[in-house]
Design an enzyme around this catalytic site. Structure first.
Site, PDB file in Angstrom:
ATOM      1  N   LYS A 154       0.825  -1.214   0.000  1.00  0.00           N
ATOM      2  CA  LYS A 154       0.000   0.000   0.000  1.00  0.00           C
ATOM      3  C   LYS A 154       0.860   1.264   0.000  1.00  0.00           C
ATOM      4  O   LYS A 154       0.426   2.312  -0.459  1.00  0.00           O
ATOM      5  CB  LYS A 154      -1.011  -0.020   1.144  1.00  0.00           C
ATOM      6  CG  LYS A 154      -0.444  -0.241   2.501  1.00  0.00           C
ATOM      7  CD  LYS A 154      -1.550  -0.541   3.506  1.00  0.00           C
ATOM      8  CE  LYS A 154      -0.904  -0.788   4.866  1.00  0.00           C
ATOM      9  NZ  LYS A 154      -1.765  -1.436   5.814  1.00  0.00           N
ATOM     10  N   HIS A 169      13.065  -9.365 -21.155  1.00  0.00           N
ATOM     11  CA  HIS A 169      12.799  -8.129 -21.902  1.00  0.00           C
ATOM     12  C   HIS A 169      12.217  -7.092 -20.955  1.00  0.00           C
ATOM     13  O   HIS A 169      11.435  -7.430 -20.061  1.00  0.00           O
ATOM     14  CB  HIS A 169      11.832  -8.401 -23.068  1.00  0.00           C
ATOM     15  CG  HIS A 169      11.836  -7.289 -24.055  1.00  0.00           C
ATOM     16  ND1 HIS A 169      11.120  -6.122 -23.866  1.00  0.00           N
ATOM     17  CD2 HIS A 169      12.521  -7.121 -25.211  1.00  0.00           C
ATOM     18  CE1 HIS A 169      11.350  -5.307 -24.885  1.00  0.00           C
ATOM     19  NE2 HIS A 169      12.202  -5.889 -25.720  1.00  0.00           N
ATOM     20  N   GLY A 181      18.356  -4.118 -33.650  1.00  0.00           N
ATOM     21  CA  GLY A 181      17.366  -4.587 -34.612  1.00  0.00           C
ATOM     22  C   GLY A 181      17.523  -3.783 -35.890  1.00  0.00           C
ATOM     23  O   GLY A 181      18.121  -4.237 -36.881  1.00  0.00           O
ATOM     24  N   GLY A 182      17.016  -2.531 -35.849  1.00  0.00           N
ATOM     25  CA  GLY A 182      17.130  -1.647 -37.014  1.00  0.00           C
ATOM     26  C   GLY A 182      18.576  -1.449 -37.442  1.00  0.00           C
ATOM     27  O   GLY A 182      18.868  -1.319 -38.643  1.00  0.00           O
ATOM     28  N   ASP A 192      11.178 -10.506 -31.683  1.00  0.00           N
ATOM     29  CA  ASP A 192      10.701  -9.220 -31.211  1.00  0.00           C
ATOM     30  C   ASP A 192       9.750  -9.515 -30.047  1.00  0.00           C
ATOM     31  O   ASP A 192       9.011 -10.504 -30.090  1.00  0.00           O
ATOM     32  CB  ASP A 192       9.957  -8.505 -32.356  1.00  0.00           C
ATOM     33  CG  ASP A 192      10.089  -6.998 -32.252  1.00  0.00           C
ATOM     34  OD1 ASP A 192      10.613  -6.513 -31.230  1.00  0.00           O
ATOM     35  OD2 ASP A 192       9.664  -6.303 -33.192  1.00  0.00           O
ATOM     36  N   LYS A 214      17.067 -12.755 -31.199  1.00  0.00           N
ATOM     37  CA  LYS A 214      15.862 -12.890 -30.373  1.00  0.00           C
ATOM     38  C   LYS A 214      14.627 -12.506 -31.175  1.00  0.00           C
ATOM     39  O   LYS A 214      14.702 -11.677 -32.088  1.00  0.00           O
ATOM     40  CB  LYS A 214      15.967 -12.026 -29.107  1.00  0.00           C
ATOM     41  CG  LYS A 214      15.714 -10.537 -29.316  1.00  0.00           C
ATOM     42  CD  LYS A 214      15.464  -9.845 -27.985  1.00  0.00           C
ATOM     43  CE  LYS A 214      15.059  -8.383 -28.132  1.00  0.00           C
ATOM     44  NZ  LYS A 214      13.698  -8.195 -28.658  1.00  0.00           N
TER      45      LYS A 214
HETATM   46  C1  1AE Z   1      15.133  -2.140 -24.876  1.00  0.00           C
HETATM   47  C2  1AE Z   1      14.693  -3.279 -25.776  1.00  0.00           C
HETATM   48  C3  1AE Z   1      15.037  -3.055 -27.218  1.00  0.00           C
HETATM   49  C4  1AE Z   1      14.307  -3.971 -28.150  1.00  0.00           C
HETATM   50  O1  1AE Z   1      13.720  -4.954 -27.737  1.00  0.00           O
HETATM   51  C5  1AE Z   1      14.260  -3.679 -29.566  1.00  0.00           C
HETATM   52  O2  1AE Z   1      13.381  -4.381 -30.264  1.00  0.00           O
HETATM   53  C6  1AE Z   1      15.089  -2.778 -30.175  1.00  0.00           C
HETATM   54  O3  1AE Z   1      15.014  -2.576 -31.504  1.00  0.00           O
HETATM   55  P1  1AE Z   1      15.959  -1.555 -32.279  1.00  0.00           P
HETATM   56  O4  1AE Z   1      17.375  -2.009 -32.116  1.00  0.00           O
HETATM   57  O5  1AE Z   1      15.775  -0.200 -31.657  1.00  0.00           O
HETATM   58  O6  1AE Z   1      15.513  -1.606 -33.699  1.00  0.00           O
END
Ligand code: 1AE
Length: 404
Positions: free
Chosen positions: A90, A256, A351-352, A167, A165
């Site tokens: 609480k 994540h 990722g990008g 998404d 990994k």
């Molecule tokens: C903090 C987690 C980042 C993540 O899961 C993710 O998908 C990043 O993608 P990009 O590298 O920004 O394209």
């Protein structure tokens, strides 16, 4: 004595914090202490929280204090839900209070499993030593089928990525069902291993209702999954611990940070990042902890990021170390900064920054490998780019080397 000491940051009036701390210590344990008859006070004494310290200061916004309160171990069962409810149940709803830290006495701490593999175990699984691991993420896969996934996975692995990994927003769905992804991942990555001798791991996103997770994870393990991605904060830390402790699952778990900001992002409310994405994730059993780096598209304050990383990797007699994974908007020009901040015991995750490379994910992976090699050899990225085409293209696209 079994005890958890909670550290809070409080806002209030100067001179009021001692009383406030005493009120919390009572309110979260035996209730209203002063109103009880003497005999009852005696009976309840050993259950009462104790104020360990109160330190106050003034800032631009008024008076604040850091307060430590100890909660006796016999008040709760030794599990994260019971402890969080005791120390910040609480109270989390009661004005400007932030839970900064929890210190567990050694006897309590010992029953938390920590990571099954830890940094050393993940290095053994991947065969990557004395350098950061490179990770990439499936992107643009919603609404796509298994063939699309297969091509992306193969390209990422051929680019030299150590871990791929899912998404976190890829859930079980009819185009790319969970078990099919596991089977496909194994087939593609075994194939790449035969071609290149390099082992890439695939972390499949474990999703669905909480009651289904254990069976899904066990089956994934049976089908040859390499690792699990898990949206810990949408489910709860105790669910992570259950998965970690199950001997029939026995896979590395990648935590994540989705939803973690809901509890941790405010400087005045909620829980500190170091506790949420650092200490508790490690205790509950995450082998990897993802969090936004200080530099990319979603950035956290550097002090927060470094405190997360410290909690994940500091020496501990009982817990293995968790791999810090600074993420979000990472591209090769950021590699020198990341290695400076996190050293070699980390994962560089993009990722990008991999898929957006002009030569696709193969070129994107190679550009990162070249950037990591350059940093480890003490060569500037600009210099390395003169002889490495993929790195040159990445730097032209995302900007040159950032000064460390
Ligand atoms: C903090 C987690 C980042 C993540 O899961 C993710 O998908 C990043 O993608 P990009 O590298 O920004 O394209």
């Amino acid at each position: 004595m079994s005890e958890v000491i909670a550290t809070y940051q409080l806002k209030g009036k100067s001179g009021s914090f001692g009383k406030k701390a005493e009120g919390i210590a009572l309110g979260l344990t035996v209730g209203s202490w002063t109103d009880l008859p003497l005999l009852e006070q005696e009976q309840l004494r050993k259950y009462k929280g104790r104020v360990v310290s109160v330190e106050d200061w003034e800032d631009d916004d008024g008076s604040r204090a850091e307060v430590k309160i100890g909660y006796p171990g016999h008040n709760y069962s030794n599990d994260i839900p019971a402890i969080l409810t005791t120390v910040f149940g609480k109270l989390s709803l009661d004005g400007e209070v932030k839970l900064l830290d929890l210190d567990f006495s050694e006897d309590l701490k010992k029953s938390y499993p920590g990571p099954r593999y830890g940094i050393e175990g993940i290095r053994e699984l991947t065969g990557v030593y004395e350098r950061p691991l490179l990770m990439s993420i499936f992107k643009g896969v919603i609404g796509r089928d298994l063939t699309f996934l297969e091509n992306q996975l193969r390209a990422q692995a051929l680019g030299g990525v150590n871990v791929v990994k899912d998404d976190e927003i890829l859930f079980d769905n009819s185009l790319t069902p969970f078990y099919e992804r596991v089977r496909l991942g194994k087939k593609v990555l075994d194939g790449v291993f035969e071609e290149t001798g390099k082992r890439t791991l695939y972390a499949v996103n474990l999703t669905g209702k909480t009651s289904q997770l254990r069976d899904k994870a066990r089956k994934a393990s049976e089908f040859g999954a390499d690792a699990l991605l898990f949206n810990v904060f949408s489910y709860g830390l105790d669910v992570l611990q259950e998965l970690r402790e199950d001997p029939e699952i026995s896979l590395p778990i990648m935590a994540h940070p989705a939803f973690a900001g809901a509890a941790a992002a405010s400087p005045q409310y909620g829980v500190s990042y170091s506790l949420w994405l650092g200490k508790l994730l490690r205790m509950a059993g995450a082998d990897f902890s993802l969090f936004p780096s200080p530099y990319g598209s979603v950035a956290l304050e550097k002090s927060n990021v470094l405190s997360i990383s410290r909690e994940l990797t500091k020496d501990d007699a009982h817990l293995k170390k968790t791999l810090p994974v600074p993420s979000a908007g990472i591209h090769p020009a950021l590699v020198p900064l990341l290695v400076k901040d996190f050293g070699t015991d980390c994962v560089i995750n993009a990722g990008g920054g991999i898929h957006g490379h002009p030569d696709g994910a193969i070129g994107g992976g190679r550009a990162f490998v070249q950037a990591i090699d350059a940093v480890l050899n003490g060569t500037s990225l600009r210099e390395a780019a003169k002889t490495h085409e993929e790195l040159e293209k990445a730097l032209s696209l995302w900007g040159g080397e950032v000064k460390v």
